[in-house]
Each structure stands twice: as C-alpha cells, then as structure tokens.
Design an enzyme around this catalytic site. Sequence first.
Site, PDB file in Angstrom:
ATOM      1  N   ASN A  95       0.877  -1.180   0.000  1.00 30.53           N
ATOM      2  CA  ASN A  95       0.000   0.000   0.000  1.00 30.53           C
ATOM      3  C   ASN A  95       0.908   1.222   0.000  1.00 30.53           C
ATOM      4  O   ASN A  95       1.472   1.568   1.031  1.00 30.53           O
ATOM      5  CB  ASN A  95      -0.894  -0.023   1.244  1.00 30.53           C
ATOM      6  CG  ASN A  95      -1.690   1.270   1.402  1.00 30.53           C
ATOM      7  OD1 ASN A  95      -1.788   2.053   0.461  1.00 30.53           O
ATOM      8  ND2 ASN A  95      -2.251   1.483   2.585  1.00 30.53           N
ATOM      9  N   TRP A  96       1.039   1.826  -1.181  1.00 33.40           N
ATOM     10  CA  TRP A  96       1.954   2.977  -1.296  1.00 33.40           C
ATOM     11  C   TRP A  96       1.416   4.220  -0.600  1.00 33.40           C
ATOM     12  O   TRP A  96       2.133   5.190  -0.421  1.00 33.40           O
ATOM     13  CB  TRP A  96       2.198   3.301  -2.771  1.00 33.40           C
ATOM     14  CG  TRP A  96       3.042   2.303  -3.515  1.00 33.40           C
ATOM     15  CD1 TRP A  96       3.547   1.111  -3.043  1.00 33.40           C
ATOM     16  CD2 TRP A  96       3.487   2.414  -4.875  1.00 33.40           C
ATOM     17  NE1 TRP A  96       4.273   0.478  -4.034  1.00 33.40           N
ATOM     18  CE2 TRP A  96       4.250   1.255  -5.164  1.00 33.40           C
ATOM     19  CE3 TRP A  96       3.304   3.357  -5.880  1.00 33.40           C
ATOM     20  CZ2 TRP A  96       4.837   1.029  -6.419  1.00 33.40           C
ATOM     21  CZ3 TRP A  96       3.881   3.139  -7.127  1.00 33.40           C
ATOM     22  CH2 TRP A  96       4.654   1.987  -7.393  1.00 33.40           C
ATOM     23  N   LYS A  97       0.135   4.211  -0.265  1.00 33.86           N
ATOM     24  CA  LYS A  97      -0.532   5.405   0.283  1.00 33.86           C
ATOM     25  C   LYS A  97      -0.307   6.587  -0.667  1.00 33.86           C
ATOM     26  O   LYS A  97      -0.184   6.372  -1.868  1.00 33.86           O
ATOM     27  CB  LYS A  97      -0.037   5.701   1.708  1.00 33.86           C
ATOM     28  CG  LYS A  97      -0.062   4.459   2.601  1.00 33.86           C
ATOM     29  CD  LYS A  97       0.039   4.804   4.051  1.00 33.86           C
ATOM     30  CE  LYS A  97       0.244   3.541   4.855  1.00 33.86           C
ATOM     31  NZ  LYS A  97      -0.076   3.708   6.262  1.00 33.86           N
TER      32      LYS A  97
ATOM     33  N   HIS B 237      -9.526   0.998   4.569  1.00 36.47           N
ATOM     34  CA  HIS B 237      -8.276   1.206   5.313  1.00 36.47           C
ATOM     35  C   HIS B 237      -8.561   2.125   6.503  1.00 36.47           C
ATOM     36  O   HIS B 237      -9.382   3.035   6.409  1.00 36.47           O
ATOM     37  CB  HIS B 237      -7.215   1.819   4.386  1.00 36.47           C
ATOM     38  CG  HIS B 237      -5.851   1.836   5.001  1.00 36.47           C
ATOM     39  ND1 HIS B 237      -5.473   2.794   5.910  1.00 36.47           N
ATOM     40  CD2 HIS B 237      -4.804   0.987   4.868  1.00 36.47           C
ATOM     41  CE1 HIS B 237      -4.222   2.547   6.295  1.00 36.47           C
ATOM     42  NE2 HIS B 237      -3.793   1.456   5.687  1.00 36.47           N
TER      43      HIS B 237
ATOM     44  N   GLU C  89      -7.080   4.539   7.681  1.00 42.37           N
ATOM     45  CA  GLU C  89      -6.896   5.974   7.434  1.00 42.37           C
ATOM     46  C   GLU C  89      -8.151   6.565   6.788  1.00 42.37           C
ATOM     47  O   GLU C  89      -8.524   7.698   7.061  1.00 42.37           O
ATOM     48  CB  GLU C  89      -5.635   6.203   6.575  1.00 42.37           C
ATOM     49  CG  GLU C  89      -4.379   5.977   7.403  1.00 42.37           C
ATOM     50  CD  GLU C  89      -3.159   5.531   6.621  1.00 42.37           C
ATOM     51  OE1 GLU C  89      -3.141   5.643   5.380  1.00 42.37           O
ATOM     52  OE2 GLU C  89      -2.210   5.044   7.269  1.00 42.37           O
TER      53      GLU C  89
ATOM     54  N   GLU D 257      -5.673  -5.224  10.359  1.00 46.99           N
ATOM     55  CA  GLU D 257      -4.670  -4.194  10.578  1.00 46.99           C
ATOM     56  C   GLU D 257      -4.990  -3.460  11.880  1.00 46.99           C
ATOM     57  O   GLU D 257      -5.801  -2.518  11.881  1.00 46.99           O
ATOM     58  CB  GLU D 257      -4.678  -3.188   9.425  1.00 46.99           C
ATOM     59  CG  GLU D 257      -4.318  -3.776   8.081  1.00 46.99           C
ATOM     60  CD  GLU D 257      -3.676  -2.729   7.182  1.00 46.99           C
ATOM     61  OE1 GLU D 257      -2.554  -2.966   6.748  1.00 46.99           O
ATOM     62  OE2 GLU D 257      -4.278  -1.681   6.948  1.00 46.99           O
TER      63      GLU D 257
ATOM     64  N   GLY E 193       2.168   2.074  10.782  1.00 45.71           N
ATOM     65  CA  GLY E 193       3.113   3.170  10.653  1.00 45.71           C
ATOM     66  C   GLY E 193       3.752   3.598  11.960  1.00 45.71           C
ATOM     67  O   GLY E 193       4.388   4.642  12.039  1.00 45.71           O
TER      68      GLY E 193
ATOM     69  N   SER F 111       3.168  -2.372  10.394  1.00 45.36           N
ATOM     70  CA  SER F 111       4.610  -2.368  10.647  1.00 45.36           C
ATOM     71  C   SER F 111       5.275  -3.711  10.347  1.00 45.36           C
ATOM     72  O   SER F 111       6.170  -4.141  11.082  1.00 45.36           O
ATOM     73  CB  SER F 111       4.904  -1.915  12.077  1.00 45.36           C
ATOM     74  OG  SER F 111       4.467  -0.578  12.270  1.00 45.36           O
TER      75      SER F 111
ATOM     76  N   GLY G 213       2.613  -1.242   4.302  1.00 48.91           N
ATOM     77  CA  GLY G 213       2.636   0.181   4.011  1.00 48.91           C
ATOM     78  C   GLY G 213       4.053   0.669   3.765  1.00 48.91           C
ATOM     79  O   GLY G 213       4.616   0.496   2.680  1.00 48.91           O
ATOM     80  N   GLY G 214       4.646   1.261   4.781  1.00 48.77           N
ATOM     81  CA  GLY G 214       5.955   1.906   4.646  1.00 48.77           C
ATOM     82  C   GLY G 214       7.006   1.064   3.944  1.00 48.77           C
ATOM     83  O   GLY G 214       7.722   1.551   3.044  1.00 48.77           O
TER      84      GLY G 214
HETATM   85  C1  PEP Z   1      -0.883   0.077   5.921  1.00 49.52           C
HETATM   86  O1  PEP Z   1      -0.869   1.258   5.597  1.00 49.52           O
HETATM   87  O2  PEP Z   1      -1.791  -0.664   5.526  1.00 49.52           O
HETATM   88  C2  PEP Z   1       0.201  -0.421   6.769  1.00 49.52           C
HETATM   89  C3  PEP Z   1       0.113  -1.628   7.250  1.00 49.52           C
HETATM   90  O3  PEP Z   1       1.227   0.449   7.008  1.00 49.52           O
HETATM   91  P1  PEP Z   1       2.645   0.094   7.711  1.00 49.52           P
HETATM   92  O4  PEP Z   1       3.144  -1.201   7.095  1.00 49.52           O
HETATM   93  O5  PEP Z   1       3.521   1.260   7.374  1.00 49.52           O
HETATM   94  O6  PEP Z   1       2.387  -0.043   9.166  1.00 49.52           O
END
Ligand code: PEP
Length: 251
Positions: free
Chosen positions: A14-16, A98, A100, A169, A175, A213, A234-235
Amino acid sequence: MSPGDRRGKLVAGNWKMNGSRAANAALLAALRAAAPFPAGVAVCVPAPYLGEVAAALAGSAIAWGAQDCSSHDAGAFTGEVSAAMLADFACRYVIVGHSERRALHGESDRLVAEKAARALAAGLTPIVCVGETLAEREAGQTTAVVARQLGALIALLGEGVGDAVVAYEPVWAIGTGKTASPAEAEVVHAQLRAQLAAVSARAASVSILYGGSVKPDNAASLFSQPNIDGGLIGGASLNAEHFAAICKAAA
Ligand code: PEP
C-alpha cells in the site's frame, strides 16, 4: 494469487499517497528484478499512476491495484474513482476500508461493505481492512470491533464474501513500528476465520492478511501463523529491497 485460488498467500503493498513517476519506475524495475516470489504479490498505488504502473508491470507476475473506490456506480460524484474505472486499468485488487479512510474520511462499516460490493461487481478483488484502535484494544474491545466490521461485510455480501480478501490491521500498529506479536495477530485471525466459516466453507477459505509495521525481520514469523495468509505492507513497500524480502518471506 488469482480469484480462484482459495487461501493463496498474498503480499500487497500500500503505497498510500507516496510516489512520483520517476520514483515509481525505479521501484517497480527493482521489484521486477527481485522476482520470482513464492506468493502472490501486488502493489496498490495512487490512482493517477495506474496506467504507468500497469505498463511497467505488464508481463510480470506482479499484480496492481488501487487504494479505494467509490461506493457509487457512475455519475455526479466529483473526485471519486469507480471500481469499473479501476478494472479498465486491469487492476486486480482494491483496498477498501483502510483505517486511514475510516478515521480521516468517516467511512462507516456499511460504506466499506458497499465499496467492496462495487469492487466485486467490477471483477476486482477487494482487500477489506478491519482492525481496532489502541483505545479499543485497551478497553478489551478488539474481538467486538473486528467482528462488527467483518459482520457488516458479511451482511451485505453473504456468500460473496468468499471472493474478497480480508486484512487485519490493528490501527495502533500502522506506521508506528509497533507490531502485534505473531501470537496476538493469530488470535484475531482465527476469530475472523471462524466468523467466515459460519457463512460457508468457501467464505472460510478467504485469504486473511496481516498489516501493521511488517518489516523484513518480522514477516516470516507473522506469515507462518496458521491463519495468516500474507501481509498488507505500508511503509516497507516503498523500499524495493525491503518489500521483496517481505514477499519472499511468504513462502
Ligand atoms: C498500511 O498502511 O496498511 C500499513 C500496514 O502500514 P505500515 O506497514 O507502514 O504499518
């Protein structure tokens, strides 16, 4: 992983709201060079880049998708992107619900389910996110919260939930560098699996991803849990070396 593969392993990035045309090209070239992967791999990218991402990944085993879609079919919904438009760009996946979007855009369980239904109708696989906040976990509400979120999806889709992917999640792990331990995550995944099994055997066989994470050094221990079928990343998905290492951990 294709829609016919029940409980296939999948790692989705997930590049966001990150990237640029130049950075995307470099990232995808590095990812292609790191293939093959032992699991399904996908990148969910900002919508404006879908055409270029599709071209960059053509002929590879890496799928692409988006990070949201409209709950409407078409029409006067300024700024929205429909599931059919995503299908037009040969997306295989779309993330819906998601945390967010739930937190920043007030998306309800029902709206998320409607988006998932639109995605399925357009031939996409929705990756439906569920997860509790830190306050909810500390109040002992994790079970109730994720059951309510998944329940809304089941209520709308019924047996059709078997064509979705679910991502657990925990919001407090996204994050933040804090990860649910493999055992903590497995408890919730097993609960989600049981809720799906109450619908049908087909529903019980959806892939349930873990997100929050995930990094190269914790991916293998998470992905080896009996009810964890891969990850939503994500990251770490913005770093080709890290993302490839995570994909390779989903053997
Ligand atoms: C996400 O945005 O779905 C996510 C899991 O982010 P991260 O891996 O950065 O925690």
